[in-house]
Design a protein around this motif. Structure first.
Motif, mmCIF file in Angstrom:
data_model
loop_
_atom_site.group_PDB
_atom_site.id
_atom_site.type_symbol
_atom_site.label_atom_id
_atom_site.label_comp_id
_atom_site.label_asym_id
_atom_site.label_seq_id
_atom_site.Cartn_x
_atom_site.Cartn_y
_atom_site.Cartn_z
ATOM 1 N N TYR A 76 0.835 -1.196 0.000
ATOM 2 C CA TYR A 76 0.000 0.000 0.000
ATOM 3 C C TYR A 76 0.873 1.251 0.000
ATOM 4 N N VAL A 77 0.397 2.281 -0.679
ATOM 5 C CA VAL A 77 0.990 3.604 -0.586
ATOM 6 C C VAL A 77 0.084 4.378 0.367
ATOM 7 N N VAL A 78 0.686 4.857 1.474
ATOM 8 C CA VAL A 78 -0.073 5.579 2.497
ATOM 9 C C VAL A 78 0.270 7.057 2.399
ATOM 10 N N THR A 79 -0.762 7.878 2.254
ATOM 11 C CA THR A 79 -0.609 9.313 2.127
ATOM 12 C C THR A 79 -1.377 10.003 3.245
ATOM 13 N N VAL A 80 -0.771 11.042 3.818
ATOM 14 C CA VAL A 80 -1.418 11.843 4.856
ATOM 15 C C VAL A 80 -1.734 13.208 4.249
ATOM 16 N N HIS A 82 -3.710 17.055 5.013
ATOM 17 C CA HIS A 82 -4.354 17.972 5.952
ATOM 18 C C HIS A 82 -5.771 18.264 5.481
ATOM 19 N N ALA A 83 -6.567 18.813 6.380
ATOM 20 C CA ALA A 83 -7.948 19.165 6.053
ATOM 21 C C ALA A 83 -8.019 20.172 4.904
ATOM 22 N N ASP A 84 -6.984 21.026 4.750
ATOM 23 C CA ASP A 84 -6.985 22.010 3.657
ATOM 24 C C ASP A 84 -6.579 21.399 2.317
ATOM 25 N N GLY A 85 -6.269 20.082 2.320
ATOM 26 C CA GLY A 85 -5.932 19.391 1.082
ATOM 27 C C GLY A 85 -4.453 19.270 0.804
ATOM 28 N N SER A 86 -3.607 19.947 1.575
ATOM 29 C CA SER A 86 -2.165 19.845 1.339
ATOM 30 C C SER A 86 -1.630 18.513 1.871
ATOM 31 N N GLN A 87 -0.623 18.039 1.210
ATOM 32 C CA GLN A 87 0.014 16.778 1.608
ATOM 33 C C GLN A 87 1.079 17.086 2.652
ATOM 34 N N THR A 88 1.115 16.314 3.758
ATOM 35 C CA THR A 88 2.016 16.641 4.858
ATOM 36 C C THR A 88 3.396 16.014 4.726
ATOM 37 N N ALA A 89 3.498 14.894 4.057
ATOM 38 C CA ALA A 89 4.779 14.184 3.959
ATOM 39 C C ALA A 89 4.761 13.358 2.683
#
Length: 105
Positions: A76-80, A82-89
């Motif tokens: 799996y590719v795990v993506t985090v 934020h609520a504003d839609g930006s990717q954190t890492a």
């Protein structure tokens, strides 16, 4: 009913019950695993297994933890996000194995 017919019927019934028992056991042993990790409360976690086309999303709880249970096996590719839609890492790859909880670091 003759004893031969009765005996044949009993043996057939026992064989059927045994076969149904084996089928139920095989179904209960379907392989799956889990993914867990930490993030900011309210973040969205996306786990995607491209090979099988499986995708799951969840929102991180107030304690900053998440746990995706009973995922089909694979990478799996795990993506985090934020609520504003930006990717954190950067996305991280995690291998889900039978009965194991893979921790996203």
């Amino acid at each position: 009913m003759t004893s031969v017919i009765r005996k044949t019927l009993r043996n057939s019934t026992l064989a059927l019950v045994a076969a149904l028992g084996f089928a139920a056991t095989a179904q209960a042993q379907q392989a799956s695993g889990n993914i867990m990790g930490d993030a900011v409360a309210g973040d969205t976690i996306v786990a995607h297994n491209e090979a099988i086309g499986f995708r799951r999303e969840l929102t991180v709880d107030k304690d900053g933890r998440y746990n995706m249970r009973r995922l089909p096996l694979g990478v799996y590719v795990v993506t985090v996000k934020h609520a504003d839609g930006s990717q954190t890492a950067p996305p991280k790859q995690v291998r889900v194995q039978p009965g194991v909880t893979a921790r996203v670091q």
